[in-house]
Design a protein around this motif. Structure first.
Motif, PDB file in Angstrom:
ATOM      1  N   ASP A  17       2.243   1.909  -3.452  1.00 15.85           N
ATOM      2  CA  ASP A  17       1.218   2.501  -4.317  1.00 15.85           C
ATOM      3  C   ASP A  17       1.029   3.978  -3.997  1.00 15.85           C
ATOM      4  N   ASP A  18       0.960   4.291  -2.706  1.00 13.61           N
ATOM      5  CA  ASP A  18       0.798   5.693  -2.294  1.00 13.61           C
ATOM      6  C   ASP A  18       1.989   6.529  -2.760  1.00 13.61           C
ATOM      7  N   HIS A  19       3.187   5.989  -2.610  1.00 14.34           N
ATOM      8  CA  HIS A  19       4.395   6.703  -3.030  1.00 14.34           C
ATOM      9  C   HIS A  19       4.362   6.960  -4.533  1.00 14.34           C
ATOM     10  N   HIS A  36       1.721   7.243  -6.509  1.00 16.47           N
ATOM     11  CA  HIS A  36       0.717   8.252  -6.846  1.00 16.47           C
ATOM     12  C   HIS A  36       1.152   9.656  -6.411  1.00 16.47           C
ATOM     13  N   MET A  37       1.813   9.749  -5.262  1.00 16.19           N
ATOM     14  CA  MET A  37       2.294  11.056  -4.816  1.00 16.19           C
ATOM     15  C   MET A  37       3.393  11.569  -5.746  1.00 16.19           C
ATOM     16  N   ASP A  81       0.826  -1.207   0.000  1.00 10.18           N
ATOM     17  CA  ASP A  81       0.000   0.000   0.000  1.00 10.18           C
ATOM     18  C   ASP A  81       0.862   1.260   0.000  1.00 10.18           C
ATOM     19  N   LEU A  82       1.938   1.244   0.785  1.00 10.57           N
ATOM     20  CA  LEU A  82       2.841   2.397   0.832  1.00 10.57           C
ATOM     21  C   LEU A  82       3.501   2.636  -0.526  1.00 10.57           C
TER      22      LEU A  82
END
Length: 68
Positions: free
Chosen positions: A22-24, A26-27, A19-20
């Motif tokens: 994926d978040d990284h 997208h950011m 999840d991290l």
């Protein structure tokens, strides 16, 4: 039961790590798009951006604590 608990903890940890990532992604994508738009609109230049990045990188390298 300990083995099950630790295995489940590992699975949950791996899921959170995914999840991290994926978040990284997208950011980073959002930031890259915003920078490209600022450059395209002439609000900043790549040279200004690189200069500021170098300045901030230099600040991060220096220790915030005095060396005795």
């Amino acid at each position: 039961m300990d083995s099950f608990s630790s295995n489940m903890d590992l699975v949950q940890f791996i899921g959170k790590l995914g999840d991290l990532k994926d978040d990284h992604y997208h950011m980073t994508l959002t930031l890259s798009a915003a920078v490209e738009l600022l450059i395209e609109k002439g609000l900043i230049t790549r040279q200004e951006l690189e200069r500021k990045m170098s300045e901030l990188d230099h600040l991060m390298i220096r220790s915030p604590y005095p060396m005795a």
